[in-house]
Scaffold this motif. Structure first.
Motif, PDB file in Angstrom:
ATOM      1  N   GLY A  31       0.980  -1.284  -0.038  1.00  0.00           N
ATOM      2  CA  GLY A  31      -0.030   0.047  -0.057  1.00  0.00           C
ATOM      3  C   GLY A  31       0.863   1.109  -0.028  1.00  0.00           C
ATOM      4  N   SER A  82       3.587   3.902  -1.233  1.00  0.00           N
ATOM      5  CA  SER A  82       3.876   4.243  -2.794  1.00  0.00           C
ATOM      6  C   SER A  82       5.116   5.369  -2.755  1.00  0.00           C
ATOM      7  CB  SER A  82       2.855   4.785  -3.498  1.00  0.00           C
ATOM      8  OG  SER A  82       2.088   5.834  -2.791  1.00  0.00           O
ATOM      9  N   ALA A 105       6.367   8.477  -5.403  1.00  0.00           N
ATOM     10  CA  ALA A 105       5.682   9.098  -6.646  1.00  0.00           C
ATOM     11  C   ALA A 105       6.840  10.170  -6.860  1.00  0.00           C
ATOM     12  CB  ALA A 105       4.470   9.747  -6.254  1.00  0.00           C
ATOM     13  N   LEU A 164       6.012  13.200  -9.225  1.00  0.00           N
ATOM     14  CA  LEU A 164       4.989  13.864  -9.970  1.00  0.00           C
ATOM     15  C   LEU A 164       5.198  14.330 -11.235  1.00  0.00           C
ATOM     16  CD1 LEU A 164       2.979  15.034  -6.760  1.00  0.00           C
ATOM     17  CD2 LEU A 164       2.454  13.077  -8.247  1.00  0.00           C
ATOM     18  N   ARG A 181       5.350  11.791 -13.843  1.00  0.00           N
ATOM     19  CA  ARG A 181       4.046  10.807 -13.557  1.00  0.00           C
ATOM     20  C   ARG A 181       4.525   9.262 -13.492  1.00  0.00           C
ATOM     21  NH1 ARG A 181      -1.065  11.622 -15.333  1.00  0.00           N
ATOM     22  NH2 ARG A 181      -1.301   9.802 -13.908  1.00  0.00           N
ATOM     23  N   LEU A 224       4.785   6.215 -10.650  1.00  0.00           N
ATOM     24  CA  LEU A 224       4.323   6.014  -9.460  1.00  0.00           C
ATOM     25  C   LEU A 224       4.702   4.418  -9.086  1.00  0.00           C
ATOM     26  CD1 LEU A 224       2.398   6.408  -6.892  1.00  0.00           C
ATOM     27  CD2 LEU A 224       0.429   5.627  -8.674  1.00  0.00           C
ATOM     28  N   VAL A 252       4.198   1.468  -6.303  1.00  0.00           N
ATOM     29  CA  VAL A 252       3.075   0.846  -5.401  1.00  0.00           C
ATOM     30  C   VAL A 252       3.516  -0.395  -5.046  1.00  0.00           C
ATOM     31  CG1 VAL A 252       0.649   0.841  -4.644  1.00  0.00           C
ATOM     32  CG2 VAL A 252       1.433   2.414  -6.344  1.00  0.00           C
ATOM     33  N   VAL A 281       1.109   6.443   7.229  1.00  0.00           N
ATOM     34  CA  VAL A 281       1.806   7.382   7.813  1.00  0.00           C
ATOM     35  C   VAL A 281       1.419   8.773   7.453  1.00  0.00           C
ATOM     36  CG1 VAL A 281       4.256   8.310   7.981  1.00  0.00           C
ATOM     37  CG2 VAL A 281       3.836   5.989   7.854  1.00  0.00           C
ATOM     38  N   VAL A 282       1.231   9.595   8.486  1.00  0.00           N
ATOM     39  CA  VAL A 282       0.583  11.171   8.160  1.00  0.00           C
ATOM     40  C   VAL A 282       1.931  11.969   7.949  1.00  0.00           C
ATOM     41  CG1 VAL A 282       0.581  11.821  10.769  1.00  0.00           C
ATOM     42  CG2 VAL A 282      -0.918  12.956   8.989  1.00  0.00           C
ATOM     43  N   GLY A 283       1.820  13.074   7.067  1.00  0.00           N
ATOM     44  CA  GLY A 283       2.752  14.031   6.861  1.00  0.00           C
ATOM     45  C   GLY A 283       3.270  14.120   5.619  1.00  0.00           C
ATOM     46  N   THR A 308      -6.833  -1.898  -2.157  1.00  0.00           N
ATOM     47  CA  THR A 308      -5.951  -0.454  -2.172  1.00  0.00           C
ATOM     48  C   THR A 308      -6.019   0.001  -3.525  1.00  0.00           C
ATOM     49  OG1 THR A 308      -4.804  -0.876  -0.107  1.00  0.00           O
ATOM     50  CG2 THR A 308      -3.834   0.681  -1.739  1.00  0.00           C
ATOM     51  N   VAL A 367      -4.589   3.345  -5.709  1.00  0.00           N
ATOM     52  CA  VAL A 367      -3.491   4.641  -5.704  1.00  0.00           C
ATOM     53  C   VAL A 367      -3.430   5.421  -7.051  1.00  0.00           C
ATOM     54  CG1 VAL A 367      -1.104   5.423  -5.353  1.00  0.00           C
ATOM     55  CG2 VAL A 367      -2.025   3.070  -4.426  1.00  0.00           C
ATOM     56  N   ARG A 368      -3.574   6.848  -6.894  1.00  0.00           N
ATOM     57  CA  ARG A 368      -3.767   7.550  -8.132  1.00  0.00           C
ATOM     58  C   ARG A 368      -2.717   8.792  -7.843  1.00  0.00           C
ATOM     59  NH1 ARG A 368      -8.936   7.762 -10.940  1.00  0.00           N
ATOM     60  NH2 ARG A 368      -8.428   9.822 -11.713  1.00  0.00           N
ATOM     61  N   ASP A 369      -2.133   9.261  -8.832  1.00  0.00           N
ATOM     62  CA  ASP A 369      -0.899  10.192  -8.631  1.00  0.00           C
ATOM     63  C   ASP A 369      -1.495  11.499  -9.416  1.00  0.00           C
ATOM     64  OD1 ASP A 369      -0.511   9.500 -11.364  1.00  0.00           O
ATOM     65  OD2 ASP A 369       1.652   9.280 -10.981  1.00  0.00           O
ATOM     66  N   VAL A 420      -0.375  12.182  -4.113  1.00  0.00           N
ATOM     67  CA  VAL A 420      -0.572  10.820  -4.447  1.00  0.00           C
ATOM     68  C   VAL A 420      -1.672  10.415  -3.490  1.00  0.00           C
ATOM     69  CG1 VAL A 420       0.130   8.355  -3.989  1.00  0.00           C
ATOM     70  CG2 VAL A 420       1.757  10.126  -5.034  1.00  0.00           C
ATOM     71  N   THR A 441      -4.085   7.596  -1.727  1.00  0.00           N
ATOM     72  CA  THR A 441      -4.279   6.165  -1.520  1.00  0.00           C
ATOM     73  C   THR A 441      -5.685   5.668  -0.887  1.00  0.00           C
ATOM     74  OG1 THR A 441      -1.856   6.027  -1.675  1.00  0.00           O
ATOM     75  CG2 THR A 441      -2.978   4.001  -0.713  1.00  0.00           C
ATOM     76  N   ILE A 478      -9.246   3.252   5.101  1.00  0.00           N
ATOM     77  CA  ILE A 478      -8.244   4.369   5.718  1.00  0.00           C
ATOM     78  C   ILE A 478      -7.925   4.948   4.212  1.00  0.00           C
ATOM     79  CG2 ILE A 478      -6.518   2.394   5.802  1.00  0.00           C
ATOM     80  CD1 ILE A 478      -5.191   4.143   7.962  1.00  0.00           C
ATOM     81  N   ASN A 533      -5.410   8.046   2.289  1.00  0.00           N
ATOM     82  CA  ASN A 533      -4.322   8.906   2.552  1.00  0.00           C
ATOM     83  C   ASN A 533      -4.210   9.942   1.381  1.00  0.00           C
ATOM     84  OD1 ASN A 533      -1.576   9.882   2.572  1.00  0.00           O
ATOM     85  ND2 ASN A 533      -0.726   8.108   3.255  1.00  0.00           N
ATOM     86  N   GLY A 581      -2.162  12.508  -0.102  1.00  0.00           N
ATOM     87  CA  GLY A 581      -0.975  13.324  -0.006  1.00  0.00           C
ATOM     88  C   GLY A 581      -0.575  13.464   1.534  1.00  0.00           C
ATOM     89  N   GLY A 582      -0.625  12.509   2.475  1.00  0.00           N
ATOM     90  CA  GLY A 582      -0.208  12.544   3.756  1.00  0.00           C
ATOM     91  C   GLY A 582      -1.325  12.994   4.524  1.00  0.00           C
TER      92      GLY A 582
END
Lengths: 125, 349
Positions: free
Chosen positions: A96, A98, A100, A102, A105, A107, A109, A123-125, B35, B37-39, B45, B47, B201, B203, B205-206
């Motif tokens: 889950g 990833s 990237a 940008l 383009r 990515l 995963v 993970v936040v942030g 899951t 994911v798209r960027d 990103v 998820t 859950i 996500n 971009g953080g």
């Protein structure tokens, strides 16, 4: 308990043990993971982490990203994108997660969970 | 009981006992998330992990919702509501969809709560610095002096009766970058819940939004990214079953020039990247848009005023990482946050 009883019990235990070993999920967090590499949203390559360590030079955007794939995890080691945030992101190790790029383009995963829940779910942030 | 019957019974019991000891196999319920994911959404990103009710149609609907929010809120989309509002600055009111007006009001609420530490009219400054884009640069002081008077949320009015909003001075720019991603988190969670999802859950971009706790019956475990330069992974773990977790940190996007590093969280009062002695602030709240705005506000305010702001808002909690690696939390996170990286020191609230 007769001798045959003991033999049958032993046989059942052996069979159960063999089945346990054969059917249990793979050991280790990353053993069963695959790095799915997407370019502009289209799957470009899928590489099992177990086939590493290896480096894949991916032609992305107007340049390239060098993707390092190893049983321990995946990272972008080098890239000619502006900013270089893909390189700064470091190693990803869990299903889950990833990394990237940008501007290009690109990515990557990690897919195919081992079935084990990691220490964190995100993970936040 | 005959001998053969006894033996069969014994085998049956043994088999049952051994089966019970086997690890959860692929048929166990639930087996894990699906899951996607798209960027190419919101310049980041996204998820999405669904632990039940996952389908191609639902994933598509969730991603489409995020794309629609981006279309309406982005300052980088010529036809977006916010771009039209900015283009009309100093002129007449601009008709806007109710969703854009609602998010503008939310932004003004957070600006009022934080006494301007978060300000949706900071757009004139963010456009000058352009951090995170190829045009990023350190503006001249004269440019900043000219832009600072254009940062004034009192000059942004939202008229619900007329269905419009107005920026009263020419050159003013609204930038909802500080809360649009958070709002998208709220909306995807709402759509998933309406589709019957119980455990998810996301996500963005953080920015993390969660619902229902993990299907194994425990809360979600959210790592808080290490904010030290060159750091990797997370420095602590937060437990949360439902709600949003958002971090504002100086490590996220920055510009390096002449050996100095300029991060993207601008202080609306000085025009420069906020220098409050913090590396990151992580806010936990029931609503992701507000958590997003509050994390920015707390980062700008600094430790003491940021903690005071969260304390005044029921249900808001936070983790503050200071430049000296000390970590402070609001009292409500006692027992819900634990440090995992010995490079940091947790100061007990």
């Amino acid at each position: 308990m007769k001798r045959w009883d003991a033999l049958i019990i032993a046989a059942v235990l052996l069979l159960a043990g063999a089945l346990y070993l054969a059917l249990r999920p793979a050991d280790g967090e990353t053993a069963a993971l695959t790095a799915d590499i997407y370019l502009s949203g289209v799957l470009y390559d899928s590489v099992p982490l177990s086939s590493g360590p290896l480096e894949l030079r991916v032609p992305a955007g107007d340049g390239f990203n060098l993707v390092h794939i190893a049983p321990e995890g995946v990272s972008v080691r080098q890239a000619d994108c502006p900013g270089g945030q893909c390189v700064a992101q470091g190693v990803i190790r869990r299903a889950g997660e990833s990394v990237a790029c940008l501007p290009h383009r690109l990515l990557v995963v990690l897919s195919g969970a081992s079935g084990e829940r990691g220490e964190v779910d995100a993970v936040v942030g | 009981m005959s001998k053969s019957l006894r033996l069969r019974a014994l085998c049956l019991v043994l088999c049952a006992a051994l089966t019970a000891c086997a690890p959860a196999g692929p048929t166990a319920e639930p087996t894990g998330p699906e899951t996607r994911v798209r960027d190419n959404l919101m310049n980041t990103v996204v998820t999405l992990s669904l632990y039940d009710h996952a389908s191609d149609g639902l994933f598509a609907a969730l991603f489409d919702r995020i794309a629609a929010i981006e279309d309406g809120m982005s300052v980088h989309r010529a036809g977006s509501g916010i771009s039209r509002l900015n283009a009309g600055a100093g002129a007449d009111s601009v008709p806007l969809p109710s969703e854009v007006r609602a998010l503008l009001r939310e932004a003004l609420d957070i600006a009022a709560l934080s006494k301007g530490a978060f300000d949706p009219t900071v757009g004139a400054l963010t456009a000058l610095w352009a951090i995170g884009t190829p045009e990023a640069r350190v503006p001249a002081q004269s440019e900043l002096d000219a832009a600072l008077p254009l940062v004034d949320c009192a000059a942004l009015t939202v008229d619900e009766a007329a269905g419009s909003a107005r920026l009263s001075r020419p050159g003013m720019r609204v930038d909802l970058g500080g809360i649009a991603k958070g709002y998208a988190g709220d909306e995807t969670l709402r759509l998933a819940r309406e589709a019957g999802v119980e455990h998810a859950i996301f996500n963005l971009g953080g920015n993390i939004v969660v619902m229902g706790g993990n299907p194994d019956g425990t809360p979600w475990r959210i790592g808080v990214r290490t904010p030290l330069p060159g750091g990797e992974g997370y420095m602590g773990v937060l437990e949360l079953s439902d709600g949003a977790v958002v971090t504002s940190g100086s490590y996220e996007r920055y510009l390096e020039q002449d050996g100095a590093r300029y991060h993207h969280i601008l202080d609306p009062k000085t025009g420069y990247p906020a220098d409050s002695g913090l590396l990151s602030v992580t806010v936990v709240y029931g609503n992701s848009a507000r958590a997003d705005g509050l994390s920015t506000a707390c980062f700008v305010l600094g430790l003491e005023e940021g903690l005071a702001l969260l304390t005044d808002i029921p249900g808001a909690e936070g983790v503050f990482v200071a430049a000296d690696s000390r970590v402070f939390t609001t009292p409500g996170l006692s027992g819900l946050f634990r440090l995992t990286d010995p490079a940091y020191t947790l100061v007990t609230p």
